[in-house]
Design an enzyme around this catalytic site. Structure first.
Site, mmCIF file in Angstrom:
data_model
loop_
_atom_site.group_PDB
_atom_site.id
_atom_site.type_symbol
_atom_site.label_atom_id
_atom_site.label_comp_id
_atom_site.label_asym_id
_atom_site.label_seq_id
_atom_site.Cartn_x
_atom_site.Cartn_y
_atom_site.Cartn_z
ATOM 1 N N LYS A 82 16.108 -130.303 75.403
ATOM 2 C CA LYS A 82 17.195 -129.588 74.754
ATOM 3 C C LYS A 82 16.724 -128.192 74.382
ATOM 4 C CE LYS A 82 19.760 -133.473 72.731
ATOM 5 N NZ LYS A 82 20.295 -134.046 71.464
ATOM 6 N N GLU A 120 20.720 -127.930 77.967
ATOM 7 C CA GLU A 120 19.822 -129.069 77.976
ATOM 8 C C GLU A 120 19.414 -129.387 79.404
ATOM 9 O OE1 GLU A 120 22.169 -132.019 76.088
ATOM 10 O OE2 GLU A 120 23.448 -132.399 77.841
ATOM 11 N N ASP A 178 7.126 -115.156 80.309
ATOM 12 C CA ASP A 178 7.196 -116.265 79.353
ATOM 13 C C ASP A 178 6.283 -117.400 79.799
ATOM 14 O OD1 ASP A 178 8.030 -117.492 77.035
ATOM 15 O OD2 ASP A 178 9.793 -118.410 77.961
#
Length: 732
Positions: free
Chosen positions: A343, A348, A458
């Site tokens: 999630k 999700e 990231d």
């Protein structure tokens, strides 16, 4: 042929064909009229000479026979040149003069001829161009250009009396002369007096028709001119018909309604995406053909031609199959949800099974409204482009992507081994050999992203997934960028006419956006391993929350001074530090301190003294966690990193074939034991997700989607299907 059943394109083609035929017919009529006029002038000149000679001979004979003709001096009249003759002249009454002056037949010529013999008592006359000085007009047909306001239906129905200049000038005309001396007519010219009396009537009727035509053309021309900047020369050319007529339009989209402008922008982007994707698919199709031909050419000479042709035919069948299956629209109802395995703030991740084939996938669901509100349009487009443009074994495979009124869907391969964060929580610290294996595979994975022209931005343990053989694959490219215009938030701000968002991060600023690098305050003591384990579990929950993780982000990303691919190597250095030591290098008790430590890494970065590392490992970490100018990999890329002594003995070409330190043991193809699904029970559901699901069900019942086309603009072209997977047998 029923005109109402034709499509707009067929109607347009039919209209263009009709217009071309009319123009060709008008050109032919123009050429024929010019030829007739030239022949007319030659014949007029020839007959005029003959008639003048005959007239002189007859007058001389009459003078010799009857002296009464000598009462008037006619020698001066005979010696005058045959120009500007009065209407009563015998030369004007010869039948040969009008026999070679046919008028061109236009749409209104018949109705005009019907009015020639009216009002016989009207003796009014008008002057016209003398036949000896007649010049053909520059344009002998009614031109229907951009500047013409003539209606085709009016011409065909006979509502407008439209005649060209040529038809006007070719009408029988006569000249009046009140001051010319009367000349006695010869008896042989008496039968022509009736035609002479009818000509003034014809002249009056034509004059009235010409005035009506000018009155009708004036309002039409005023309506045809839209732009006030049309030059005087262009206006004059419209009156004379000697030049091409133009209509100048000034674009004023601001006068249209907002809904109309949004629809126009949607159509524009749809067409742009259609032709861009068509060209891209054609290039890929040709590339696959060339690759197969090169493969066949490099095969053994003994290969039969039949086998080569069979391979080419199989490729053609696959291409046809791909085009058919690509048009198959997928929906959420085509998949059965097995379990929710992740999630986040914007959606999700589910483990799903396709109903018709039984294949297992990982479905990533993204909420469109959250993409709008949190300024994530550029990120979601970049993630889709990375996954769609890659066929690398180091990047998670994307099979399909589709959308509905509320959600975006990414159908990806399911990696049952979990992620690197799960392994760190379980094992706490890696040995240098295990660290070397995973860091080496991460180097190859990051290199694959950079070769695609993207920066991940990231890289963290949560995004390093483990496949069923224990090898690494990168996922979650939500913060990646390819420096394409669609990967820039300003592009969508301009598209949606939004104010540019301030993405600069402040130490005291907490935001729920994807760009956020703030975390909730976590109290810990670095020497307490149990507290670190609690921090890791809390870190896992933060991955599901609306805040990001700043521990692995390079300092140049925070300060927005410009950065390149080297920022991913900083993140890899932070992961290597955590694998060998047990926690991130800039971990702090609160997010503000973490932020400050990363910006002041020169003072805050240090390796604990109680941790013993090899000189090679310590050197590589320090070369990762340094300034961007001195960071390893900035100039030499992944090749420079591969040459570091820490990776001595690594077989870079076959590392994916070696035995991994950890191979997940699975009981079934839907086994999710390596995913922290138990922790998801404590994660509250996003209210926006529940509301969107209800709205989606309502839209499905009503048979419609989003009512505002503006909200669909950023998601045009999001749908995708992978060729090599879709062309497999029973892929769908």
């Amino acid at each position: 042929m029923n005109f109402d059943q034709l499509t707009d394109e067929q109607k347009q083609q039919l209209y263009l064909q009709h217009l071309q035929q009319q123009q060709q017919l008008q050109q032919q009529q123009q050429q024929l009229q010019q030829q007739q006029h030239q022949l007319q002038q030659q014949q007029q000149s020839y007959h005029l000479q003959q008639q003048q000679a005959a007239y002189q001979q007859q007058n001389q004979a009459q003078l010799q026979q009857d002296d009464s003709y000598m009462d008037e001096d006619t020698s001066e009249l005979i010696n005058q040149p045959p120009v500007q003759l009065d209407h009563g002249s015998p030369i004007r009454q010869q039948p040969q003069m009008s026999a070679f002056m046919p008028s061109p037949r236009f749409a209104q010529s018949e109705s005009f001829d019907n009015h020639l013999n009216v009002d016989p008592n009207n003796t009014e006359r008008f002057t016209s161009m003398d036949s000896m000085n007649f010049q053909p007009p520059a344009s002998t047909f009614t031109q229907l250009g951009n500047g013409s306001s003539t209606n085709l239906s009016e011409i065909s129905s006979g509502q407008n009396s439209l005649l060209s200049n040529h038809s006007v000038n070719n009408l029988p005309t006569a000249l009046t002369s009140d001051t010319s001396p009367p000349v006695q007519q010869h008896p042989q010219f008496q039968p022509q007096q009736q035609q002479q009396q009818q000509q003034p009537q014809q002249q009056q009727i034509f004059q009235q028709q010409q005035q009506q035509q000018q009155q009708q053309q004036q309002p039409q021309q005023s309506r045809a001119v839209v732009n006030q900047s049309v030059s005087t020369e262009a206006a004059n050319s419209d009156m004379t018909g000697s030049n091409t007529k133009y209509v100048y339009f000034e674009r004023k989209p601001n006068l249209l309604s907002k809904t109309t402008q949004d629809k126009a922008a949607s159509i524009k982007l749809t067409l742009e995406n259609y032709y861009t994707s068509s060209v891209s698919h054609a290039i890929e199709r040709n590339q696959r053909r060339l690759e197969l031909e090169n493969k066949i050419a490099n095969e053994d000479i003994g290969s039969s031609e039949e086998r080569k042709n069979r391979q080419l035919q199989n490729l053609g069948k696959k291409e046809s199959q791909f085009l058919r299956l690509k048009r198959t629209k997928l929906a959420l109802e085509d998949f059965h949800t097995v379990k929710v395995i992740g999630k986040g703030a914007f959606g999700e991740v589910r483990l799903v099974q396709k109903k018709d084939t039984g294949k297992i996938y990982a479905m990533k669901t993204l909420l469109k409204s959250e993409m709008f509100n949190k300024d994530q349009l550029a990120h979601v487009k970049a993630e889709r482009d990375v996954l769609a443009g890659s066929d690398s074994p180091w990047i998670v495979a994307l099979y399909y992507s589709f959308q509905d009124s509320q959600y975006l869907y990414l159908i990806m391969e399911f990696l049952p081994g979990g992620d690197l964060m799960t392994m760190l929580i379980r094992w706490e610290v890696f040995t240098e050999d295990i660290t070397r294996f995973y860091i080496a595979e991460c180097v190859l994975a990051i290199e694959a992203i950079h070769k695609l022209g993207f920066i991940h931005r990231d890289i963290k343990p949560d995004n390093i997934l483990i496949d069923n053989r224990g090898h690494v694959k990168l996922s979650d490219f939500g913060l990646s960028t390819g420096f394409h215009k669609t990967h820039d938030s300003n592009y969508y701000n301009k598209l949606l006419e939004k104010e540019p968002s301030n993405t600069h991060l402040q130490p005291n600023q907490l935001t729920s956006g994807r760009n956020s690098v703030m975390v909730d305050a976590i109290h810990l003591t670095m020497s307490n391993r149990q507290t670190m384990q609690t921090w890791r579990k809390s870190r896992r929950l933060m991955a599901y929350s609306t805040v990001g993780t700043p521990d692995y982000i390079a300092p140049e990303i925070f300060i927005h001074q410009g950065y390149g691919q080297e920022c991913d190597w900083w993140s890899l250095g932070a992961i290597m530090f955590e694998c060998l030591i047990g926690w991130p290098p800039f971990c702090s008790e609160n997010p503000h301190d973490t932020y400050r430590k990363i910006l002041n890494w020169q003072e805050s970065f240090q390796i604990p003294e109680d941790v013993h590392l090899s000189p090679e490992a310590e050197d590589l970490i320090k070369r990762f966690l340094t300034s961007a100018e001195n960071r390893i990999g900035r100039y030499g890329g992944a090749e420079e990193i591969k040459q570091h002594p820490f990776f001595r003995g690594v077989d870079w070409d076959s590392i994916r074939d070696v035995q991994a330190p950890f191979v997940p043991r699975l009981s079934s193809m839907t086994d999710t034991r390596h995913f922290p699904t138990d922790d998801l029970a404590s994660v509250p559901d996003n209210p926006a997700m529940s509301k969107a699901m209800e709205q989606r069900e309502l839209d499905a019942k009503n048979g419609g989607g989003r009512k505002n086309p503006k909200e669909d603009l950023p998601f045009i072209g999001y749908t995708y299907s992978r060729f090599d997977y879709l062309t497999r047998k029973n892929a769908l």
